[in-house]
Scaffold this motif. Structure first.
Motif, PDB file in Angstrom:
ATOM      1  N   GLY A 275      31.568  20.573  55.717  1.00  0.00           N
ATOM      2  CA  GLY A 275      30.749  20.472  54.526  1.00  0.00           C
ATOM      3  C   GLY A 275      29.320  20.023  54.790  1.00  0.00           C
ATOM      4  N   LEU A 276      28.952  19.914  56.067  1.00  0.00           N
ATOM      5  CA  LEU A 276      27.598  19.513  56.398  1.00  0.00           C
ATOM      6  C   LEU A 276      26.657  20.712  56.303  1.00  0.00           C
ATOM      7  CD1 LEU A 276      28.358  17.328  59.535  1.00  0.00           C
ATOM      8  CD2 LEU A 276      28.010  16.552  57.187  1.00  0.00           C
ATOM      9  N   ILE A 277      25.410  20.439  56.003  1.00  0.00           N
ATOM     10  CA  ILE A 277      24.398  21.470  55.985  1.00  0.00           C
ATOM     11  C   ILE A 277      23.631  21.382  57.305  1.00  0.00           C
ATOM     12  CG2 ILE A 277      22.303  22.327  54.869  1.00  0.00           C
ATOM     13  CD1 ILE A 277      23.356  21.116  52.258  1.00  0.00           C
ATOM     14  N   VAL A 278      23.744  22.425  58.102  1.00  0.00           N
ATOM     15  CA  VAL A 278      23.106  22.432  59.420  1.00  0.00           C
ATOM     16  C   VAL A 278      21.695  23.001  59.262  1.00  0.00           C
ATOM     17  CG1 VAL A 278      23.249  23.237  61.785  1.00  0.00           C
ATOM     18  CG2 VAL A 278      25.346  22.681  60.537  1.00  0.00           C
ATOM     19  N   VAL A 279      20.699  22.199  59.521  1.00  0.00           N
ATOM     20  CA  VAL A 279      19.310  22.621  59.381  1.00  0.00           C
ATOM     21  C   VAL A 279      18.792  23.109  60.726  1.00  0.00           C
ATOM     22  CG1 VAL A 279      16.973  21.907  58.754  1.00  0.00           C
ATOM     23  CG2 VAL A 279      18.960  20.912  57.572  1.00  0.00           C
ATOM     24  N   PRO A 280      18.301  24.329  60.808  1.00  0.00           N
ATOM     25  CA  PRO A 280      17.808  24.854  62.097  1.00  0.00           C
ATOM     26  C   PRO A 280      16.525  24.147  62.528  1.00  0.00           C
ATOM     27  CG  PRO A 280      17.439  26.454  60.328  1.00  0.00           C
ATOM     28  CD  PRO A 280      18.215  25.335  59.731  1.00  0.00           C
TER      29      PRO A 280
END
Length: 218
Positions: free
Chosen positions: A213-218
């Protein structure tokens, strides 16, 4: 008794005598084969149910077959075509599958005891185990875009191709993925207790984070 050990898991090999009787296979309707060799037959599309005990099967086309339910004990399958078949097995005890096509297979096994598969293609298949007793070993098998579900505890994937494979495990303690290629796999959070190497974990980090559920930011 002959045993095979992979990744610390030992299974008992199928016990089949050399002096088997040759018999013509017919899996339509009810069947019960014991101490026989079944070879070179087109059984595609058949619908049947029955039992195999101390049986060697080779070069049999079971593509599109519907076999439900089936009991397997001391069975070895070589060069069998199970593509797009639907097979429901109550017990698979000391069962071996070699060099077989199982593309699109729908396989459900209520209890697997010492099951071994080598150099088989399970691409686009759905394989579900309700209970694994002792161990199950897949060696040099392909599971491209397949679904592996249910009890995956003590299931070993040795030098397998797991590409875009979906896991939906109810149990996974003792499952070993360390020697296999994992690319684009899903359902990683269901594999609680499974073993992977550190470099595999690094490669799967983004997918694990996404599933958590984490948002992976590039």
């Amino acid at each position: 008794m002959e045993f095979l050990t992979v990744a610390g898991k030992s299974i008992q090999r199928a016990a089949i005598d050399d002096d088997l009787l040759d018999e013509s296979p017919n899996f339509r309707g009810e069947f019960d084969y014991r101490d026989v060799r079944l070879a070179r037959s087109d059984q595609s599309g058949v619908v049947g149910e029955g039992a195999l005990s101390a049986v060697l099967m080779s070069e049999i086309d079971l593509s599109g077959a519907r076999l439900d339910p089936v009991e397997l004990s001391n069975v070895r399958c070589e060069d069998v075509n199970l593509s797009n078949a639907s097979v429901s097995v109550e017990t698979a005890r000391r069962t071996e599958i070699f060099r077989s096509q199982a593309i699109g297979l729908r396989l459900a096994i209520a209890q697997a005891v010492d099951l071994y598969a080598e150099e088989c293609r399970f691409d686009y298949a759905t394989v579900r185990f309700e209970k694994v007793k002792n161990a199950v070993i897949f060696r040099r098998c392909s599971f491209r875009e397949s679904v592996l579900a249910g009890d995956l505890s003590n299931v070993v994937f040795d030098d397998c191709e797991l590409i875009e494979t979906e896991f939906d495990a109810t149990r996974a303690t003792g499952c070993d993925l360390t020697e296999s290629r994992l690319v684009g796999v899903r359902g990683l959070l269901t594999l609680h207790g499974a073993r992977i190497y550190g470099d595999q974990a690094s490669a799967l980090a983004v997918q694990l984070a996404t599933e958590a559920g984490l948002i992976v930011v590039p």
